[in-house]
Design a protein around this motif. Structure first.
Motif, short mmCIF file in Angstrom:
data_model
loop_
_atom_site.label_atom_id
_atom_site.label_comp_id
_atom_site.label_asym_id
_atom_site.label_seq_id
_atom_site.Cartn_x
_atom_site.Cartn_y
_atom_site.Cartn_z
N SER A 73 10.44 -4.64 13.46
CA SER A 73 9.38 -3.67 13.77
C SER A 73 8.34 -3.63 12.67
O SER A 73 7.13 -3.55 12.93
CB SER A 73 9.98 -2.28 13.96
OG SER A 73 10.80 -2.26 15.10
N ASP A 194 7.22 -4.32 21.13
CA ASP A 194 8.40 -4.09 20.30
C ASP A 194 9.50 -3.50 21.19
O ASP A 194 9.44 -2.32 21.55
CB ASP A 194 8.05 -3.13 19.16
CG ASP A 194 9.16 -3.04 18.12
OD1 ASP A 194 10.26 -3.59 18.37
OD2 ASP A 194 8.92 -2.43 17.05
N GLU A 195 10.47 -4.33 21.54
CA GLU A 195 11.56 -3.94 22.43
C GLU A 195 11.04 -3.23 23.69
O GLU A 195 11.41 -2.09 23.97
CB GLU A 195 12.57 -3.06 21.69
CG GLU A 195 13.13 -3.79 20.48
CD GLU A 195 14.38 -3.12 19.92
OE1 GLU A 195 15.25 -2.74 20.74
OE2 GLU A 195 14.47 -2.99 18.69
MG LIG Z 1 12.66 -1.93 15.45
#
Ligand SMILES: [Mg+2]
Ligand SMILES: Nc1ncnc2c1ncn2[C@@H]1O[C@H](COP(=O)(O)OP(=O)(O)OP(=O)(O)O)[C@@H](O)[C@H]1O
Lengths: 253, 418
Positions: A73, A194-195
């Motif tokens: 991240s 991000d995810e």
């Molecule tokens: Mg993360």
């Protein structure tokens, strides 16, 4: 095959490094050189990233994988100009981001980068259309054109029939598609996620990943952070991160 | 351009929904602003009302008139000082002496015989009715040239009537209405005490207004020749003087009148005047001090109200910034500049106080209707404009710090904020 890629990589990197040192603008879309991110925790220094270097070319589809806390991240936030590195150089589209001031970074976030979050991050009180219009508002686009562009972007993620819905009137998958439409509406150079499927069930995750694949085939550059191997496997290149360093960088397609 | 970027419509809508979501808090916040704006509206229209009265007062007083009496003009409270009570009366000769000054066009004395020797009001009767309380003034025919009283019917009495002490009189419009409702008063007879007078003329109605209303109704007056008044009440010495300055020479006229009276009344070099002079200018000054006082009260009350509103709005905006940290993070992540966030919260704060301003304007406007029952007044344009600008301005000023706090937030930290 992946071994070959690995073997050639340092030379490529060295070449591009030389260009950078010689004040040549890197030709790749993203060029990171020896990026560090250090957090001060009391007296202790936490290095979330220590010395990350890599390049991304236009049209690539990259997955970033790695264990929790490895710095994925952190890296994404740097790429997306949400955060600035403690040390190192970052060129985006030939411009040195590390030297930019706050307003220029805001412009980059607005024009060059589209960010998709795990938790969607939509404005709860605004309709889908208005959420998608927001980046255009900050881009200074007039209301007629912006209405049209936002409608178009929602159509591209198959949400034409949910334009006036608010986030709490949408399913998780639909919310994420609104977020993707918002990320794409300004036609950015890269789409960062991000995810993006972290909060979605398997079926919806598949839908979202299909959408990414389609967007990639339409020419978008995409970087996705994920925990799931089958999602990573859809990318064309995988960056494996461990303890704030790129452990492996392999082309798989 | 900046404002377009920050999406006013969205900000206004958000301000309204914040407002509705926190009704009590918002009400308290804008309450001060409401009070402040109502104050501005009300006091502004009171000032305007006084202004109207003053204009009328000055008109009827005459811009070149100098009114001279034993006492200083203005409202007097309590017992007069010993020096004042000991003052010598003004005299007929004073008036004549003043009329010979170069800058003075005319000067006439007035002898007030409203009250008889025993301090009782003289009875006046005519047309079959009798009243007390009509002002009885003896003066000279030149008075007509002062222009403060205009003959509407008949004529003013003449110098020969003054010289030969004819029992004639000129009556004010109220006297004419009271005694001679039907038909012309001119040529009719009025009885003052036990003497009969022939009415030779009536005067035009002078505008009435609050300040000089009541018992000394300017139209409830009878003018007689000075010599006749003196004959009617030989011991009367209650004299005041009206001098009229020549056009463009008011300052000289005032100085000359003052100097001459000081000599005639033996005022020593350093002592203050032992008489009072009133001009249109001095009336204006009197009113100016009242309006200035009101204006100060207006500024003070409305400032306090606006300050309370300002602190309230600062508080509500600080809470709002904290509550919406994540939203700010999202906005920054998709490209909002610091200035965009700044404007967003400034507009929100200004909307909040602006609504307070509009509520205040509405209530204030309604209450000026009530005010109009007491005082002729109007709402000057600057009051609503000033009130609205001030209320919006307060929002902008007190919203500055919260807005700046919001603008400075780090995108990543705000996105992580739970
Ligand atoms: Mg993360
Ligand atoms: N604001 C911060 N202050 C201090 N340390 C931080 C901060 N943000 C991140 N870190 C640290 O940096 C490291 C990397 O964090 P990061 O969020 O990038 O991990 P990640 O790879 O995304 O993990 P996950 O897969 O769980 O999301 C972690 O050890 C984390 O504790």
């Amino acid at each position: 095959m992946s071994d070959v890629t690995l073997a050639t990589l340092p030379i490529e990197a060295a070449l591009q490094q030389a260009q950078v040192n010689g004040q040549h603008r890197p030709t790749s879309l993203i060029s990171m050189r020896d990026i560090w991110k250090t957090y001060q925790m009391g007296t202790e220094e936490v290095h979330a990233l220590h010395g990350v270097s890599f390049d991304v070319n236009k049209g690539e589809y990259i997955a970033i994988i790695g264990p929790s806390g490895s710095g994925k991240s952190t890296l994404m936030n740097l790429i997306g100009c949400l955060d600035t590195p403690s040390k190192g150089d970052y060129w985006l589209n030939g411009k040195n981001v590390s030297e930019m001031d706050d307003d220029e970074l805001a412009r980059i976030r607005n024009q060059e980068v589209g960010f998709v979050f795990q938790t969607f991050n939509l404005l709860a009180r605004a309709t889908a259309l208005h959420n998608v219009e927001l980046p255009l508002i900050y881009g200074g686009i007039g209301s007629t054109q912006r209405h049209e562009m936002a409608t178009q972007a929602l159509k591209a993620v198959d949400l034409s029939d949910r334009v006036t819905h608010r986030p709490n009137e949408l399913s998780g998958g639909q919310r994420q598609r609104v977020a993707i439409a918002r990320a794409l509406v300004n036609h950015p150079s890269i789409l960062l996620a991000d995810e993006p499927t972290g909060a979605l069930d398997t079926h919806t995750s598949k839908e979202i990943m299909d959408l990414f694949e389609r967007l990639h085939s339409e020419g978008n550059t995409i970087i996705v952070v994920t925990h799931e191997h089958d999602i990573a496997a859809r990318a064309h290149r995988i960056l494996s991160i461990r303890d704030g360093l790129i452990e492996k960088d392999e082309k798989i397609k | 351009m900046k404002l377009l970027r920050s999406d006013i419509y969205e900000n206004l809508r958000m301000a309204l929904s914040t407002l509705l979501a926190n009704k009590l808090r918002s009400f308290l916040t804008v309450f001060g602003v409401v009070i402040g704006v109502i104050t501005v509206m009300l006091i502004a229209s009171i000032i305007s009302g006084i202004d109207v009265s003053v204009k009328k007062e000055v008109e009827s007083f005459g811009t070149r008139s100098i009114f001279i009496s034993k006492f200083s003009p203005g409202i007097h409270v309590g017992r007069r000082s010993r020096e004042e009570r000991m003052r010598k009366e003004l005299s007929y000769d004073d008036a004549i002496a003043l009329s010979n000054l170069p800058a003075v066009e005319l000067s006439v004395p007035f002898l007030d015989i409203t009250n008889n020797f025993f301090g009782q009001k003289l009875l006046v009767s005519g047309g079959g009715k009798t009243t007390a309380g009509v002002a009885l003034q003896g003066t000279l025919p030149e008075f007509e040239r002062a222009g403060t009283q205009v003959v509407s019917e008949g004529r003013f009495f003449t110098q020969s009537e003054e010289d030969t002490k004819q029992d004639v009189c000129v009556i004010g419009s109220k006297v004419a209405d009271d005694f001679f409702k039907f038909g012309s008063p001119v040529g009719q007879t009025i009885k003052i005490g036990s003497d009969e007078f022939r009415v030779v003329g009536t005067l035009q109605k002078r505008e009435q207004f609050l300040i000089s209303g009541g018992s000394d109704d300017q139209n409830n007056v009878i003018y007689l020749p000075f010599s006749v008044a003196k004959k009617l009440k030989p011991n009367a010495d209650d004299i005041y003087i009206l001098a009229v300055g020549r056009s463009g020479q008011m300052d000289e006229a005032k100085d000359q009148v003052r100097d001459l009276l000081r000599v005639r009344r033996q005022v020593s070099f350093a002592a203050p005047d032992n008489f009072g002079m009133e001009t249109a200018e001095s009336i204006l000054d009197n009113f100016r001090s009242i309006t200035a006082g009101l204006a100060i009260a207006m500024v003070v009350i409305s400032s306090v109200g606006l300050m309370v509103g300002g602190i309230g709005v600062m508080n509500i905006m600080l809470v709002s910034v904290t509550e919406r940290t994540r939203e700010i993070g999202v906005r920054k992540a998709i490209g909002a500049k610091r200035s965009d966030i700044m404007w967003q919260f400034l507009i929100e704060a200004a909307t909040l106080t602006g609504i307070g301003g509009v509520v205040g304007l509405s209530i204030g406007w309604l209450s000026t209707f009530l005010l109009r029952l007491l005082l002729p007044s109007y709402v000057p344009l600057w009051a609503p404009i000033g009130g609205f600008v001030a209320s919006v301005g307060i929002g902008l000023i007190f919203g500055l710090w919260p807005a700046w706090k919001a603008a400075r937030l780090d995108p990543i930290e705000s996105l992580r904020y739970e």
